[in-house]
Design an enzyme around this catalytic site. Structure first.
Site, PDB file in Angstrom:
ATOM      1  N   ASP A 104      31.124 -88.716  42.508  1.00 34.03           N
ATOM      2  CA  ASP A 104      31.961 -89.228  41.426  1.00 34.03           C
ATOM      3  C   ASP A 104      33.268 -88.440  41.473  1.00 34.03           C
ATOM      4  O   ASP A 104      33.338 -87.358  42.078  1.00 34.03           O
ATOM      5  CB  ASP A 104      31.225 -89.018  40.098  1.00 34.03           C
ATOM      6  CG  ASP A 104      32.062 -89.399  38.895  1.00 34.03           C
ATOM      7  OD1 ASP A 104      32.754 -90.431  38.948  1.00 34.03           O
ATOM      8  OD2 ASP A 104      32.042 -88.636  37.907  1.00 34.03           O
ATOM      9  N   ASP A 106      35.955 -88.178  38.411  1.00 40.53           N
ATOM     10  CA  ASP A 106      36.339 -87.538  37.149  1.00 40.53           C
ATOM     11  C   ASP A 106      35.244 -86.598  36.654  1.00 40.53           C
ATOM     12  O   ASP A 106      34.059 -86.959  36.605  1.00 40.53           O
ATOM     13  CB  ASP A 106      36.604 -88.604  36.082  1.00 40.53           C
ATOM     14  CG  ASP A 106      37.801 -89.479  36.433  1.00 40.53           C
ATOM     15  OD1 ASP A 106      38.337 -89.336  37.543  1.00 40.53           O
ATOM     16  OD2 ASP A 106      38.187 -90.314  35.596  1.00 40.53           O
ATOM     17  N   GLU A 113      39.319 -86.406  33.149  1.00 44.25           N
ATOM     18  CA  GLU A 113      39.015 -87.837  33.121  1.00 44.25           C
ATOM     19  C   GLU A 113      40.384 -88.531  33.216  1.00 44.25           C
ATOM     20  O   GLU A 113      41.186 -88.469  32.281  1.00 44.25           O
ATOM     21  CB  GLU A 113      38.303 -88.224  31.821  1.00 44.25           C
ATOM     22  CG  GLU A 113      36.913 -87.642  31.673  1.00 44.25           C
ATOM     23  CD  GLU A 113      35.880 -88.352  32.534  1.00 44.25           C
ATOM     24  OE1 GLU A 113      36.119 -89.524  32.906  1.00 44.25           O
ATOM     25  OE2 GLU A 113      34.847 -87.733  32.842  1.00 44.25           O
ATOM     26  N   ARG A 149      39.479 -99.646  27.253  1.00 43.63           N
ATOM     27  CA  ARG A 149      40.389 -98.532  27.526  1.00 43.63           C
ATOM     28  C   ARG A 149      41.623 -98.982  28.298  1.00 43.63           C
ATOM     29  O   ARG A 149      42.751 -98.608  27.964  1.00 43.63           O
ATOM     30  CB  ARG A 149      39.651 -97.437  28.303  1.00 43.63           C
ATOM     31  CG  ARG A 149      38.634 -96.680  27.446  1.00 43.63           C
ATOM     32  CD  ARG A 149      37.875 -95.653  28.259  1.00 43.63           C
ATOM     33  NE  ARG A 149      36.941 -96.278  29.186  1.00 43.63           N
ATOM     34  CZ  ARG A 149      36.310 -95.631  30.171  1.00 43.63           C
ATOM     35  NH1 ARG A 149      36.538 -94.344  30.361  1.00 43.63           N
ATOM     36  NH2 ARG A 149      35.458 -96.260  30.949  1.00 43.63           N
ATOM     37  N   LYS A 239      28.366 -98.619  42.020  1.00 42.77           N
ATOM     38  CA  LYS A 239      28.337 -97.319  42.703  1.00 42.77           C
ATOM     39  C   LYS A 239      27.133 -97.219  43.631  1.00 42.77           C
ATOM     40  O   LYS A 239      27.249 -96.778  44.779  1.00 42.77           O
ATOM     41  CB  LYS A 239      28.315 -96.179  41.684  1.00 42.77           C
ATOM     42  CG  LYS A 239      29.660 -95.902  41.020  1.00 42.77           C
ATOM     43  CD  LYS A 239      29.617 -94.607  40.221  1.00 42.77           C
ATOM     44  CE  LYS A 239      31.004 -94.243  39.703  1.00 42.77           C
ATOM     45  NZ  LYS A 239      31.078 -92.864  39.200  1.00 42.77           N
TER      46      LYS A 239
END
Length: 317
Positions: A104, A106, A113, A149, A239
């Site tokens: 990953d 962040d 982030e 977001r 993912k």
């Protein structure tokens, strides 16, 4: 009965007392204890950031079939209270012979982030950070949270990506980890729920082989963000799919894959990897992950592969 390795990682000052507690837990769980090997033994005065007062010990275990998960939970709870980490892995040929590492981005490879940092630049950080936290804790569907977001970023200048890139702080030990893994012949990838321009920057900085992330739609004149993404959303399911695609591309099986992440959207890829490591992860993630690493540096991932201090130092030369 199956053979396992328990890797105990924690401050030297706490390790001796926990060793006795760990042995008691094994006896209570009817687990046979084999030889122990000290991989790292640092002191508070050691200049090496790898040592830095940390002791890492491997202990061979024979665990009754079917009781592995319960033992992991008992040991996790006890070690967390004691301020240490205990990783319990099957002692197979693949434990020391991984060939693909997937990360990953962040709060794993980097300390920020990135969507929160973009939001900070355009004055909506509080709203975005709240949604991010809920998503990483698994309280909100990732796709839904991402749309909310990104929608708040509509009209933000594209140049904000350069601003955020310049503020990126890499996690301690990550450069050393990647260097060591590369020398061992690993293929390295970042699969991020963040954004592709920044994932590509991280890929180039760390010498990774692959970078996958979400793509931000920009205005026709290329100057502002449209508040939308395009293409497949890199959520938890995606993912795990991308991990499998890369593994097939480089011809390795799941047992040869190391995956590291911190959020709820990382759980699917941690689950399919031979070794899935929850790194300084959110509480819900730590409850579900088989291996947790709560240390300031990513370098300790190497000890989960069975590498000793001297071996790590040789790889970093």
């Amino acid at each position: 009965m199956s053979n396992y390795i328990a890797t105990i990682i924690g401050p030297v000052s706490l390790s001796t007392a926990f060793d006795a507690q760990f042995h008691s837990l094994c006896i209570e769980s009817q687990i046979a204890i084999g030889p122990a090997t000290v991989l790292v033994h640092g002191t508070e005065s050691d200049p090496s950031p790898l040592l830095n007062g940390i002791k890492v010990t491997e202990i061979q275990l024979t665990i009754p079939t079917g009781s592995e998960s319960q033992f992991r939970r008992v040991v996790f709870d006890a070690s967390a209270k004691a301020g240490l980490n205990v990783a319990v892995q099957q002692n197979s040929i693949y434990r020391r012979h991984k060939r693909l590492a997937v990360f990953d981005m962040d709060s794993t490879l980097i300390q920020q982030e990135v969507i929160d940092e973009i939001a900070r630049s355009c004055g909506v950080v509080d709203q975005v950070a709240k949604i991010t936290e809920a998503a990483m804790n698994g309280e909100l569907d990732f796709k839904e949270s991402l749309a909310k977001r990104v929608g708040l970023l509509k009209g933000t200048p594209v140049s904000v990506l350069d601003t955020v890139r310049d503020k990126i702080t890499f996690t301690p030990g990550v450069r050393e980890l990647c260097k060591a893994l590369k020398k061992l012949g690993f293929t390295l990838a970042v699969i991020s729920g963040g954004f592709l321009p920044l994932a590509k920057y991280v890929k180039n900085e760390l010498g990774l082989d692959y970078a996958y992330a979400n793509q931000l739609e920009v205005s026709a004149d290329g100057k502002t963000l449209e508040g939308r993404t395009f293409g497949p959303i890199v959520d938890g399911t995606r993912k795990a799919e991308l991990l499998d695609v890369i593994a097939q591309t480089v011809n390795v099986n799941a047992n040869q894959v190391l995956a590291v992440g911190d959020g709820a959207n990382d759980l699917p890829m941690l689950g399919v990897a031979g070794l899935g490591v929850a790194f300084n992860a959110k509480p819900r993630v730590q409850e579900q992950a088989e291996v947790c690493l709560n240390q300031p540096s990513l370098i300790y991932v190497l000890t989960l592969l069975g590498l000793s201090f001297s071996e790590i130092q040789e790889l970093l030369q």
